[in-house]
Design an enzyme around this catalytic site. Structure first.
Site, PDB file in Angstrom:
ATOM      1  N   ARG A 141     -97.244   2.880 -84.004  1.00 59.82           N
ATOM      2  CA  ARG A 141     -98.571   2.465 -83.428  1.00 59.82           C
ATOM      3  C   ARG A 141     -99.071   1.045 -83.078  1.00 59.82           C
ATOM      4  O   ARG A 141    -100.360   0.782 -82.697  1.00 59.82           O
ATOM      5  CB  ARG A 141     -99.639   3.280 -84.444  1.00 59.82           C
ATOM      6  CG  ARG A 141     -99.314   4.692 -84.665  1.00 59.82           C
ATOM      7  CD  ARG A 141    -100.076   5.175 -85.968  1.00 59.82           C
ATOM      8  NE  ARG A 141    -101.328   5.260 -85.818  1.00 59.82           N
ATOM      9  CZ  ARG A 141    -102.182   6.147 -85.604  1.00 59.82           C
ATOM     10  NH1 ARG A 141    -101.354   7.631 -85.595  1.00 59.82           N
ATOM     11  NH2 ARG A 141    -103.503   6.292 -85.337  1.00 59.82           N
ATOM     12  N   TYR A 144    -100.945  -0.610 -80.181  1.00 59.06           N
ATOM     13  CA  TYR A 144    -102.317  -0.206 -80.132  1.00 59.06           C
ATOM     14  C   TYR A 144    -103.176  -1.055 -81.323  1.00 59.06           C
ATOM     15  O   TYR A 144    -104.409  -1.808 -81.045  1.00 59.06           O
ATOM     16  CB  TYR A 144    -102.877   1.167 -80.127  1.00 59.06           C
ATOM     17  CG  TYR A 144    -104.320   1.450 -79.910  1.00 59.06           C
ATOM     18  CD1 TYR A 144    -104.825   1.440 -78.715  1.00 59.06           C
ATOM     19  CD2 TYR A 144    -104.942   1.957 -81.136  1.00 59.06           C
ATOM     20  CE1 TYR A 144    -106.467   1.672 -78.516  1.00 59.06           C
ATOM     21  CE2 TYR A 144    -106.338   2.350 -80.938  1.00 59.06           C
ATOM     22  CZ  TYR A 144    -106.819   2.087 -79.763  1.00 59.06           C
ATOM     23  OH  TYR A 144    -108.297   2.368 -79.576  1.00 59.06           O
ATOM     24  N   ASP A 145    -102.901  -0.885 -82.440  1.00 60.21           N
ATOM     25  CA  ASP A 145    -103.537  -1.593 -83.806  1.00 60.21           C
ATOM     26  C   ASP A 145    -103.491  -3.141 -83.437  1.00 60.21           C
ATOM     27  O   ASP A 145    -104.702  -3.768 -83.673  1.00 60.21           O
ATOM     28  CB  ASP A 145    -102.587  -1.253 -84.894  1.00 60.21           C
ATOM     29  CG  ASP A 145    -102.840   0.421 -85.205  1.00 60.21           C
ATOM     30  OD1 ASP A 145    -103.211   1.064 -84.024  1.00 60.21           O
ATOM     31  OD2 ASP A 145    -102.055   0.764 -86.245  1.00 60.21           O
ATOM     32  N   PHE A 190    -106.886  20.607 -81.100  1.00 56.55           N
ATOM     33  CA  PHE A 190    -107.333  21.979 -81.906  1.00 56.55           C
ATOM     34  C   PHE A 190    -108.029  22.814 -81.059  1.00 56.55           C
ATOM     35  O   PHE A 190    -107.647  24.092 -80.916  1.00 56.55           O
ATOM     36  CB  PHE A 190    -108.433  21.991 -83.184  1.00 56.55           C
ATOM     37  CG  PHE A 190    -107.590  21.086 -84.661  1.00 56.55           C
ATOM     38  CD1 PHE A 190    -106.035  21.271 -84.454  1.00 56.55           C
ATOM     39  CD2 PHE A 190    -108.163  20.783 -85.404  1.00 56.55           C
ATOM     40  CE1 PHE A 190    -105.363  20.904 -85.503  1.00 56.55           C
ATOM     41  CE2 PHE A 190    -107.527  20.369 -86.658  1.00 56.55           C
ATOM     42  CZ  PHE A 190    -106.054  20.345 -86.754  1.00 56.55           C
ATOM     43  N   TYR A 203    -100.635  18.342 -88.905  1.00 57.39           N
ATOM     44  CA  TYR A 203     -99.614  17.429 -89.429  1.00 57.39           C
ATOM     45  C   TYR A 203     -99.833  16.781 -90.759  1.00 57.39           C
ATOM     46  O   TYR A 203    -100.908  16.493 -91.148  1.00 57.39           O
ATOM     47  CB  TYR A 203     -99.392  16.139 -88.433  1.00 57.39           C
ATOM     48  CG  TYR A 203     -98.994  16.637 -87.098  1.00 57.39           C
ATOM     49  CD1 TYR A 203     -98.070  16.630 -86.585  1.00 57.39           C
ATOM     50  CD2 TYR A 203    -100.293  16.863 -86.046  1.00 57.39           C
ATOM     51  CE1 TYR A 203     -97.430  17.308 -85.149  1.00 57.39           C
ATOM     52  CE2 TYR A 203     -99.957  17.099 -84.769  1.00 57.39           C
ATOM     53  CZ  TYR A 203     -98.487  17.271 -84.121  1.00 57.39           C
ATOM     54  OH  TYR A 203     -98.249  17.750 -83.141  1.00 57.39           O
ATOM     55  N   GLY A 204     -98.749  16.996 -91.793  1.00 52.89           N
ATOM     56  CA  GLY A 204     -98.815  16.663 -92.810  1.00 52.89           C
ATOM     57  C   GLY A 204     -99.249  17.949 -93.786  1.00 52.89           C
ATOM     58  O   GLY A 204     -99.256  19.096 -93.292  1.00 52.89           O
ATOM     59  N   ASP A 205    -100.159  17.756 -94.873  1.00 53.99           N
ATOM     60  CA  ASP A 205    -100.724  18.711 -95.754  1.00 53.99           C
ATOM     61  C   ASP A 205    -101.993  19.301 -95.340  1.00 53.99           C
ATOM     62  O   ASP A 205    -102.754  20.196 -95.672  1.00 53.99           O
ATOM     63  CB  ASP A 205    -100.527  18.331 -97.293  1.00 53.99           C
ATOM     64  CG  ASP A 205    -101.535  17.389 -97.442  1.00 53.99           C
ATOM     65  OD1 ASP A 205    -102.090  16.717 -96.401  1.00 53.99           O
ATOM     66  OD2 ASP A 205    -101.411  16.782 -98.485  1.00 53.99           O
ATOM     67  N   THR A 209    -108.070  13.133 -94.152  1.00 53.29           N
ATOM     68  CA  THR A 209    -109.483  12.767 -93.624  1.00 53.29           C
ATOM     69  C   THR A 209    -109.750  12.295 -92.671  1.00 53.29           C
ATOM     70  O   THR A 209    -109.198  11.131 -92.201  1.00 53.29           O
ATOM     71  CB  THR A 209    -110.711  12.801 -94.817  1.00 53.29           C
ATOM     72  OG1 THR A 209    -110.554  11.205 -95.152  1.00 53.29           O
ATOM     73  CG2 THR A 209    -110.296  13.685 -96.217  1.00 53.29           C
ATOM     74  N   ASP A 272     -99.540   7.419 -89.784  1.00 55.88           N
ATOM     75  CA  ASP A 272    -100.666   8.200 -89.567  1.00 55.88           C
ATOM     76  C   ASP A 272    -101.538   7.931 -90.747  1.00 55.88           C
ATOM     77  O   ASP A 272    -101.142   8.101 -91.925  1.00 55.88           O
ATOM     78  CB  ASP A 272    -100.364   9.516 -89.423  1.00 55.88           C
ATOM     79  CG  ASP A 272    -101.688  10.270 -88.693  1.00 55.88           C
ATOM     80  OD1 ASP A 272    -102.008  10.032 -87.908  1.00 55.88           O
ATOM     81  OD2 ASP A 272    -102.126  11.365 -89.507  1.00 55.88           O
TER      82      ASP A 272
END
Length: 310
Positions: A141, A144-145, A190, A203-205, A209, A272
């Site tokens: 990433r 971009y960052d 979504f 993605y992940g749990d 947030t 992420d």
């Protein structure tokens, strides 16, 4: 009336900004190379005498006469900016240099659309503008960052060295009509999956947030920042401090679309961030701005848009 240049003007945010500027009586030059932007986003403006469209890549110099510059040019979704990471960095860095050079020549005020990604995977929560961030400089990433971080550096160096009138805005997750359906961002993912009856991919749990700001609120903050007093440069966070887990967002989308989709879980991508939420105290005090649109209301508008194109 001002002559206003909007780079990335055919993109998601840029096209909404062009709408607002035209509505208030400005003369708008929209510049885009259409890497992620779409003519469909600005087709309704093409017949207006106060609107002009130019295909141009900000990695190359631009010679026009304008009073103000909104520099929004850069792919903003991980799928798009990771597809060509070298060009992404060039767009942020060379684009900033070229637009700052233009602003210097014509003595224009210039706003940089920066990002909450400058904070990386933050150890401060919520993120304040004084926080320097926790960014991996060599990750997938980073194009971009670090490109956006370098652009901020250039803006402040031009301000200090050449006394340029600058504004730097750190944009947090924004959603709404005209999002690219394949941009890979969570709201569009979504909604598109739900409308197609597919399972929603988390993605992940799903406990990480994000804060979600509706596009109309974001554009209002952007215009207020550009119109703010000359000594206020930013950087300033503009986003919605309301915080939702990915599971909460997915369940809201399922309910609003009426789909029978289920949730499926995949591994979390590299770098992420686990939390992303703006401290908007500065925007509230200096711009008299805060978001007005509730997540559910904004999602309804977004879902209606995607129904029309998916």
């Amino acid at each position: 009336m001002s002559k206003v240049l909007v780079t990335g003007g055919a993109g998601f945010l840029g096209s909404h900004l062009c709408d607002r500027l035209i509505a208030r009586g400005d003369d708008v030059l929209c510049v885009d190379n259409f890497y992620t932007g779409s003519k469909r986003n600005i087709a309704h403006l093409l017949g207006k005498t106060s609107f002009e469209l130019m295909r141009h890549d900000v990695c190359w110099p631009l010679y026009v006469e304008v009073d103000r510059i909104f520099n929004l040019a850069c792919p903003a979704s991980p799928i798009h900016y990771q597809n060509d990471p070298v060009q992404t960095t060039k767009t942020s860095v060379h684009g900033a240099i070229n637009m700052l050079g233009l602003a210097k020549r014509v003595k224009a005020r210039i706003l940089q659309a920066s990002t909450s990604e400058v904070y990386g995977d933050p150890s401060m929560h919520p993120q304040m503008e004084s926080y320097w961030g926790n960014v991996n400089p060599i990750g997938i990433r980073s194009c971009y960052d670090e490109g956006k971080r370098c652009a901020e550096t250039l803006f402040f160096d031009y301000h200090r060295q050449h006394h340029l009138e600058i504004k730097v805005m750190r944009i947090f997750n924004t959603y709404g009509p005209r999002m690219h359906p394949q941009d890979g961002r969570v709201v569009s993912n979504f909604v598109v999956q739900a409308l197609r009856g597919e399972d929603l991919t988390i993605y992940g749990d799903g406990l990480q947030t994000r804060s979600f700001c509706y596009v109309d609120d974001l554009i209002e903050g952007m215009i207020r920042l550009m119109d703010s007093s000359v000594e206020f440069t930013g950087p300033v966070n503009v986003g919605n401090p309301g915080e939702f887990t990915m599971i909460e967002l997915a369940e809201t989308v399922i309910r609003l679309t009426g789909t029978k989709s289920k949730l499926v879980f995949e591994p979390l991508p590299q770098d992420d961030p686990k939390q992303r939420c703006p401290d908007i105290t500065l925007a509230q005090s200096r711009l008299d701005w805060e978001p007005k649109v509730a997540l559910e209301d904004g999602l309804k508008e977004t879902i209606d848009y995607f129904r029309s194109i998916v």
